[in-house]
Write a protein that holds these residues in place. Sequence first.
Motif, PDB file in Angstrom:
ATOM      1  N   GLY A  91       0.805  -1.215   0.000  1.00  0.00           N
ATOM      2  CA  GLY A  91       0.000   0.000   0.000  1.00  0.00           C
ATOM      3  C   GLY A  91       0.835   1.261   0.000  1.00  0.00           C
ATOM      4  N   ALA A  92       0.155   2.369   0.345  1.00  0.00           N
ATOM      5  CA  ALA A  92       0.763   3.687   0.195  1.00  0.00           C
ATOM      6  C   ALA A  92       1.988   3.899   1.072  1.00  0.00           C
ATOM      7  CB  ALA A  92      -0.284   4.764   0.511  1.00  0.00           C
ATOM      8  N   MET A  93       2.082   3.203   2.202  1.00  0.00           N
ATOM      9  CA  MET A  93       3.214   3.419   3.107  1.00  0.00           C
ATOM     10  C   MET A  93       4.273   2.342   2.999  1.00  0.00           C
ATOM     11  SD  MET A  93       2.098   5.162   6.668  1.00  0.00           S
ATOM     12  CE  MET A  93       3.850   5.336   7.011  1.00  0.00           C
ATOM     13  N   GLU A  94       4.297   1.609   1.898  1.00  0.00           N
ATOM     14  CA  GLU A  94       5.332   0.604   1.698  1.00  0.00           C
ATOM     15  C   GLU A  94       6.623   1.339   1.347  1.00  0.00           C
ATOM     16  OE1 GLU A  94       6.009  -3.195   2.409  1.00  0.00           O
ATOM     17  OE2 GLU A  94       3.981  -2.443   2.171  1.00  0.00           O
ATOM     18  N   VAL A  95       7.582   1.352   2.277  1.00  0.00           N
ATOM     19  CA  VAL A  95       8.798   2.141   2.106  1.00  0.00           C
ATOM     20  C   VAL A  95       9.994   1.235   1.900  1.00  0.00           C
ATOM     21  CG1 VAL A  95      10.334   3.823   3.187  1.00  0.00           C
ATOM     22  CG2 VAL A  95       7.880   3.963   3.566  1.00  0.00           C
ATOM     23  N   ASN A  96      10.875   1.653   0.992  1.00  0.00           N
ATOM     24  CA  ASN A  96      12.134   0.923   0.804  1.00  0.00           C
ATOM     25  C   ASN A  96      13.260   1.922   0.629  1.00  0.00           C
ATOM     26  OD1 ASN A  96      12.246   1.653  -2.068  1.00  0.00           O
ATOM     27  ND2 ASN A  96      10.537   0.211  -2.264  1.00  0.00           N
ATOM     28  N   ALA A  97      14.462   1.441   0.636  1.00  0.00           N
ATOM     29  CA  ALA A  97      15.640   2.321   0.547  1.00  0.00           C
ATOM     30  C   ALA A  97      15.970   2.640  -0.904  1.00  0.00           C
ATOM     31  CB  ALA A  97      16.834   1.661   1.237  1.00  0.00           C
ATOM     32  N   ASP A  98      15.097   3.334  -1.581  1.00  0.00           N
ATOM     33  CA  ASP A  98      15.292   3.708  -2.975  1.00  0.00           C
ATOM     34  C   ASP A  98      16.381   4.769  -3.072  1.00  0.00           C
ATOM     35  OD1 ASP A  98      15.099   4.276  -5.629  1.00  0.00           O
ATOM     36  OD2 ASP A  98      13.231   5.433  -5.457  1.00  0.00           O
ATOM     37  N   LYS A  99      17.453   4.465  -3.808  1.00  0.00           N
ATOM     38  CA  LYS A  99      18.563   5.407  -3.954  1.00  0.00           C
ATOM     39  C   LYS A  99      18.760   5.787  -5.418  1.00  0.00           C
ATOM     40  CE  LYS A  99      21.018   3.727   0.130  1.00  0.00           C
ATOM     41  NZ  LYS A  99      22.280   3.187   0.661  1.00  0.00           N
ATOM     42  N   SER A 100      17.689   5.822  -6.188  1.00  0.00           N
ATOM     43  CA  SER A 100      17.772   6.181  -7.597  1.00  0.00           C
ATOM     44  C   SER A 100      18.174   7.642  -7.734  1.00  0.00           C
ATOM     45  CB  SER A 100      16.429   5.946  -8.295  1.00  0.00           C
ATOM     46  OG  SER A 100      15.430   6.758  -7.721  1.00  0.00           O
ATOM     47  N   THR A 101      18.621   8.023  -8.928  1.00  0.00           N
ATOM     48  CA  THR A 101      19.151   9.367  -9.152  1.00  0.00           C
ATOM     49  C   THR A 101      18.141  10.276  -9.838  1.00  0.00           C
ATOM     50  OG1 THR A 101      20.114   8.599 -11.237  1.00  0.00           O
ATOM     51  CG2 THR A 101      21.508   8.513  -9.271  1.00  0.00           C
ATOM     52  N   ARG A 102      16.860  10.094  -9.535  1.00  0.00           N
ATOM     53  CA  ARG A 102      15.849  10.985 -10.106  1.00  0.00           C
ATOM     54  C   ARG A 102      16.145  12.427  -9.711  1.00  0.00           C
ATOM     55  NH1 ARG A 102       9.938   9.685  -8.722  1.00  0.00           N
ATOM     56  NH2 ARG A 102      10.807   9.534  -6.632  1.00  0.00           N
ATOM     57  N   SER A 103      15.958  13.357 -10.643  1.00  0.00           N
ATOM     58  CA  SER A 103      16.221  14.758 -10.363  1.00  0.00           C
ATOM     59  C   SER A 103      15.205  15.307  -9.374  1.00  0.00           C
ATOM     60  CB  SER A 103      16.174  15.571 -11.655  1.00  0.00           C
ATOM     61  OG  SER A 103      14.837  15.649 -12.135  1.00  0.00           O
ATOM     62  N   TYR A 104      15.600  16.383  -8.702  1.00  0.00           N
ATOM     63  CA  TYR A 104      14.688  17.030  -7.760  1.00  0.00           C
ATOM     64  C   TYR A 104      13.458  17.556  -8.480  1.00  0.00           C
ATOM     65  CZ  TYR A 104      18.540  16.849  -4.408  1.00  0.00           C
ATOM     66  OH  TYR A 104      19.536  16.422  -3.561  1.00  0.00           O
ATOM     67  N   LEU A 105      13.617  17.983  -9.741  1.00  0.00           N
ATOM     68  CA  LEU A 105      12.476  18.473 -10.508  1.00  0.00           C
ATOM     69  C   LEU A 105      11.444  17.366 -10.705  1.00  0.00           C
ATOM     70  CD1 LEU A 105      11.043  20.627 -12.155  1.00  0.00           C
ATOM     71  CD2 LEU A 105      12.400  19.923 -14.146  1.00  0.00           C
ATOM     72  N   LYS A 106      11.894  16.173 -11.031  1.00  0.00           N
ATOM     73  CA  LYS A 106      10.966  15.057 -11.217  1.00  0.00           C
ATOM     74  C   LYS A 106      10.272  14.694  -9.903  1.00  0.00           C
ATOM     75  CE  LYS A 106      13.155  12.891 -15.217  1.00  0.00           C
ATOM     76  NZ  LYS A 106      13.834  11.675 -15.739  1.00  0.00           N
ATOM     77  N   ILE A 107      11.008  14.772  -8.807  1.00  0.00           N
ATOM     78  CA  ILE A 107      10.412  14.511  -7.495  1.00  0.00           C
ATOM     79  C   ILE A 107       9.327  15.535  -7.211  1.00  0.00           C
ATOM     80  CG2 ILE A 107      10.848  14.559  -5.008  1.00  0.00           C
ATOM     81  CD1 ILE A 107      13.606  13.391  -5.580  1.00  0.00           C
ATOM     82  N   ALA A 108       9.600  16.810  -7.510  1.00  0.00           N
ATOM     83  CA  ALA A 108       8.624  17.870  -7.273  1.00  0.00           C
ATOM     84  C   ALA A 108       7.402  17.700  -8.170  1.00  0.00           C
ATOM     85  CB  ALA A 108       9.265  19.237  -7.516  1.00  0.00           C
ATOM     86  N   VAL A 109       7.615  17.328  -9.425  1.00  0.00           N
ATOM     87  CA  VAL A 109       6.495  17.127 -10.352  1.00  0.00           C
ATOM     88  C   VAL A 109       5.605  15.985  -9.873  1.00  0.00           C
ATOM     89  CG1 VAL A 109       5.863  16.370 -12.681  1.00  0.00           C
ATOM     90  CG2 VAL A 109       7.649  18.098 -12.362  1.00  0.00           C
ATOM     91  N   THR A 110       6.222  14.906  -9.412  1.00  0.00           N
ATOM     92  CA  THR A 110       5.445  13.786  -8.888  1.00  0.00           C
ATOM     93  C   THR A 110       4.625  14.215  -7.679  1.00  0.00           C
ATOM     94  OG1 THR A 110       7.117  12.194  -9.639  1.00  0.00           O
ATOM     95  CG2 THR A 110       5.572  11.448  -7.944  1.00  0.00           C
ATOM     96  N   GLY A 111       5.233  15.002  -6.786  1.00  0.00           N
ATOM     97  CA  GLY A 111       4.505  15.513  -5.621  1.00  0.00           C
ATOM     98  C   GLY A 111       3.343  16.401  -6.021  1.00  0.00           C
ATOM     99  N   THR A 112       3.555  17.210  -7.051  1.00  0.00           N
ATOM    100  CA  THR A 112       2.473  18.070  -7.545  1.00  0.00           C
ATOM    101  C   THR A 112       1.308  17.233  -8.050  1.00  0.00           C
ATOM    102  OG1 THR A 112       4.044  19.807  -8.181  1.00  0.00           O
ATOM    103  CG2 THR A 112       1.863  19.861  -9.212  1.00  0.00           C
ATOM    104  N   LEU A 113       1.606  16.217  -8.853  1.00  0.00           N
ATOM    105  CA  LEU A 113       0.556  15.369  -9.418  1.00  0.00           C
ATOM    106  C   LEU A 113      -0.191  14.608  -8.327  1.00  0.00           C
ATOM    107  CD1 LEU A 113       2.356  13.964 -12.577  1.00  0.00           C
ATOM    108  CD2 LEU A 113       0.554  15.697 -12.478  1.00  0.00           C
ATOM    109  N   ILE A 114       0.527  14.182  -7.299  1.00  0.00           N
ATOM    110  CA  ILE A 114      -0.120  13.453  -6.201  1.00  0.00           C
ATOM    111  C   ILE A 114      -1.200  14.310  -5.551  1.00  0.00           C
ATOM    112  CG2 ILE A 114       0.266  12.658  -3.825  1.00  0.00           C
ATOM    113  CD1 ILE A 114       2.878  11.433  -4.784  1.00  0.00           C
TER     114      ILE A 114
END
Length: 202
Positions: A91-114
């Motif tokens: 579910g939504a709180m399934e957390v793992n140690a993701d260390k991918s190199t996604r840019s901060y812009l992509k992280i922000a865009v994903t947060g916006t869409l959420i």
Amino acid sequence: MSLEFLFTSLIIVLLPGTGVIYTLAIGLGRGFRASVAAAVGCTIGILPAALASIVGLAALLHTSALAFQVLKYLGVLYLFYMAWGILRDGGAMEVNADKSTRSYLKIAVTGTLINVLNPKLSLFFLAFLPQFLPADTAHAGLALVQLAAVFMVMTFVVFVMYGACAAFARDYIVQRPSVMAWIKRCFATTFGALGVKLALSD
């Protein structure tokens, strides 16, 4: 602007919704700076819901109480859905140690869409903001914009704090599944309790 609005908004922002969960997950997986990018995106994602809700509020406030009750029970169903989504495997709180190199812009865009796609925001602005408008408010639209702006600032500050805490606790939580399971149960219980409270409210 009343202290009641500030307190209620703070409670809403602190509650673990999808934006909070996303920021926590990014903080756990990528660290503090990435979590700030997530907080920025989630805050920007509030804008469409706020603007759309404020534009439609004038019509809503002049309809019968039935429309308000429909929105209320949609909110109840959504809160119960969030509780179930947190508890289920994967579910939504399934957390793992993701260390991918996604840019901060992509992280922000994903947060916006959420947040753009999160009905909790629309329900909040439609159902709760009007309660904090004085009956003699001359410019309701402007007052609602001010309330929404304060809510956004509080969202950003609180989400940054969540991200900082997640980044600080990153190693401890990722390596201890039992701790995450306990956190998930607490979050799910909170959503369920809020759903019951909303269902019983006038």
